[in-house]
Design a protein around this motif. Structure first.
Motif, mmCIF file in Angstrom:
data_model
loop_
_atom_site.group_PDB
_atom_site.id
_atom_site.type_symbol
_atom_site.label_atom_id
_atom_site.label_comp_id
_atom_site.label_asym_id
_atom_site.label_seq_id
_atom_site.Cartn_x
_atom_site.Cartn_y
_atom_site.Cartn_z
ATOM 1 N N MET A 1 1.670 -3.773 29.553
ATOM 2 C CA MET A 1 0.934 -2.824 28.750
ATOM 3 C C MET A 1 0.578 -1.611 29.602
ATOM 4 O O MET A 1 0.208 -1.728 30.749
ATOM 5 C CB MET A 1 -0.341 -3.481 28.213
ATOM 6 N N ASP A 2 0.692 -0.440 29.005
ATOM 7 C CA ASP A 2 0.354 0.795 29.706
ATOM 8 C C ASP A 2 -1.133 1.077 29.593
ATOM 9 O O ASP A 2 -1.723 0.901 28.519
ATOM 10 C CB ASP A 2 1.137 1.971 29.118
ATOM 11 N N PRO A 3 -1.728 1.535 30.673
ATOM 12 C CA PRO A 3 -3.158 1.855 30.618
ATOM 13 C C PRO A 3 -3.412 3.102 29.780
ATOM 14 O O PRO A 3 -2.546 3.966 29.634
ATOM 15 C CB PRO A 3 -3.535 2.094 32.079
ATOM 16 N N ASP A 22 -19.676 -1.499 37.815
ATOM 17 C CA ASP A 22 -19.099 -2.856 37.778
ATOM 18 C C ASP A 22 -17.733 -2.897 38.472
ATOM 19 O O ASP A 22 -17.439 -3.845 39.208
ATOM 20 C CB ASP A 22 -18.954 -3.354 36.341
ATOM 21 N N VAL A 23 -16.913 -1.881 38.252
ATOM 22 C CA VAL A 23 -15.609 -1.826 38.927
ATOM 23 C C VAL A 23 -15.821 -1.714 40.434
ATOM 24 O O VAL A 23 -15.190 -2.427 41.216
ATOM 25 C CB VAL A 23 -14.743 -0.661 38.398
ATOM 26 N N THR A 61 -10.698 7.590 33.874
ATOM 27 C CA THR A 61 -10.674 6.134 33.826
ATOM 28 C C THR A 61 -9.326 5.653 33.309
ATOM 29 O O THR A 61 -8.647 6.347 32.544
ATOM 30 C CB THR A 61 -11.774 5.585 32.890
ATOM 31 N N ALA A 62 -8.962 4.459 33.747
ATOM 32 C CA ALA A 62 -7.783 3.757 33.212
ATOM 33 C C ALA A 62 -8.310 2.493 32.557
ATOM 34 O O ALA A 62 -9.043 1.715 33.188
ATOM 35 C CB ALA A 62 -6.815 3.416 34.341
ATOM 36 N N ARG A 63 -7.959 2.298 31.298
ATOM 37 C CA ARG A 63 -8.413 1.113 30.563
ATOM 38 C C ARG A 63 -7.222 0.283 30.104
ATOM 39 O O ARG A 63 -6.203 0.825 29.696
ATOM 40 C CB ARG A 63 -9.223 1.509 29.328
ATOM 41 N N LEU A 64 -7.415 -1.017 30.177
ATOM 42 C CA LEU A 64 -6.491 -1.983 29.593
ATOM 43 C C LEU A 64 -7.321 -2.877 28.688
ATOM 44 O O LEU A 64 -8.380 -3.368 29.113
ATOM 45 C CB LEU A 64 -5.805 -2.830 30.669
ATOM 46 N N ASP A 65 -6.873 -3.066 27.481
ATOM 47 C CA ASP A 65 -7.611 -3.893 26.521
ATOM 48 C C ASP A 65 -9.077 -3.480 26.425
ATOM 49 O O ASP A 65 -9.975 -4.324 26.328
ATOM 50 C CB ASP A 65 -7.510 -5.375 26.885
ATOM 51 N N GLY A 66 -9.338 -2.185 26.511
ATOM 52 C CA GLY A 66 -10.680 -1.667 26.337
ATOM 53 C C GLY A 66 -11.567 -1.675 27.562
ATOM 54 O O GLY A 66 -12.648 -1.088 27.551
ATOM 55 N N ARG A 67 -11.154 -2.327 28.639
ATOM 56 C CA ARG A 67 -12.021 -2.369 29.824
ATOM 57 C C ARG A 67 -11.465 -1.462 30.920
ATOM 58 O O ARG A 67 -10.242 -1.309 31.070
ATOM 59 C CB ARG A 67 -12.207 -3.792 30.335
ATOM 60 N N ILE A 68 -12.396 -0.882 31.692
ATOM 61 C CA ILE A 68 -11.980 -0.020 32.799
ATOM 62 C C ILE A 68 -11.410 -0.899 33.908
ATOM 63 O O ILE A 68 -12.059 -1.828 34.371
ATOM 64 C CB ILE A 68 -13.150 0.830 33.325
ATOM 65 N N VAL A 69 -10.181 -0.590 34.317
ATOM 66 C CA VAL A 69 -9.515 -1.347 35.379
ATOM 67 C C VAL A 69 -9.326 -0.505 36.634
ATOM 68 O O VAL A 69 -8.909 -1.007 37.676
ATOM 69 C CB VAL A 69 -8.175 -1.939 34.902
ATOM 70 N N PRO A 114 -9.040 -5.411 42.012
ATOM 71 C CA PRO A 114 -8.165 -6.118 42.963
ATOM 72 C C PRO A 114 -6.927 -6.750 42.334
ATOM 73 O O PRO A 114 -5.837 -6.669 42.907
ATOM 74 C CB PRO A 114 -9.086 -7.183 43.566
ATOM 75 N N GLU A 115 -7.054 -7.328 41.163
ATOM 76 C CA GLU A 115 -5.912 -8.013 40.545
ATOM 77 C C GLU A 115 -4.826 -7.058 40.051
ATOM 78 O O GLU A 115 -3.716 -7.486 39.728
ATOM 79 C CB GLU A 115 -6.376 -8.928 39.403
ATOM 80 N N LEU A 116 -5.121 -5.744 40.041
ATOM 81 C CA LEU A 116 -4.140 -4.759 39.595
ATOM 82 C C LEU A 116 -3.710 -3.806 40.704
ATOM 83 O O LEU A 116 -2.970 -2.853 40.451
ATOM 84 C CB LEU A 116 -4.701 -3.969 38.410
ATOM 85 N N GLN A 117 -4.152 -4.057 41.920
ATOM 86 C CA GLN A 117 -3.776 -3.200 43.034
ATOM 87 C C GLN A 117 -2.304 -3.423 43.405
ATOM 88 O O GLN A 117 -1.722 -4.446 43.090
ATOM 89 C CB GLN A 117 -4.690 -3.470 44.238
ATOM 90 N N ASN A 118 -1.729 -2.431 44.062
ATOM 91 C CA ASN A 118 -0.338 -2.469 44.538
ATOM 92 C C ASN A 118 0.668 -2.542 43.402
ATOM 93 O O ASN A 118 1.751 -3.110 43.553
ATOM 94 C CB ASN A 118 -0.129 -3.629 45.518
ATOM 95 N N GLN A 119 0.314 -1.940 42.267
ATOM 96 C CA GLN A 119 1.224 -1.898 41.122
ATOM 97 C C GLN A 119 1.445 -0.471 40.632
ATOM 98 O O GLN A 119 2.005 -0.264 39.563
ATOM 99 C CB GLN A 119 0.690 -2.779 39.987
#
Length: 181
Positions: A1-3, A22-23, A61-69, A114-119
């Protein structure tokens, strides 16, 4: 999914302060930052809220499924900012003049969960904010020991001007700039 990317001025960024903090809390919940007051959530919140008052403040901001990632925030670099002036003649002369003319964007924070880093998300956020700025040059400071971020900025075309400290208790940073393209 694209942010989904969204731009926020200071007013709208204030409305999402809790999400931004929170981020930050998740990104900086790793050594060597844990337990260091300079990187505490409360200290960051104070710096962020002060940043809202700076000229040209903006968050993307970059959001996926409504949350800031992930997100970036920055502002127009004040020509008299202490970290900037501490570089003295290590700054290219044209950048000194450009800062006086309010022509440098100061990228203050860029973070990705952290779970989306290096992508590639950090680069997307970075490029999105810069593409929408009036300033022709971007400047930032990066912790010398933060190898992943440091390497990324160099790959993206940044040039190191010199090393600075934001405060006595802060780590050592490389001050960098990205020339206009």
């Amino acid at each position: 999914m694209d942010p989904e990317f969204q731009r926020h001025d200071a007013k709208s960024a204030k409305d999402i302060t809790s999400e931004l903090v929170d981020v930050y809390a998740k990104v900086y919940d790793v050594p060597p930052y844990i337990g260091d007051e300079f990187f505490s959530v409360d200290t960051f919140r104070t710096r962020l809220e002060a940043a809202f008052e700076t000229k040209g403040f903006e968050t993307v901001t970059a959001r996926l499924d409504g949350r800031i990632v992930g997100y970036v925030h920055g502002a127009t670099l004040p020509a008299d900012k202490p970290w900037w002036t501490s570089l003295d003649d290590r700054r290219p002369a044209e950048l000194i003049d450009l800062a006086e003319a309010e022509g440098i964007f100061w990228l203050r924070e860029l973070m990705v969960l952290p779970e989306l880093q290096n992508q590639g998300l950090g680069r997307q956020i970075h490029d999105t904010v810069i593409a929408g700025r009036a300033e022709s040059v971007t400047a930032l400071t990066c912790i010398v020991d933060n190898q992943p971020a440091h390497d990324a900025y160099l790959r993206w075309g940044y040039t190191i001007m010199g090393q600075i400290k934001h405060a006595e208790e802060s780590p050592l940073y490389d001050a960098m700039y990205l020339p206009s393209t």
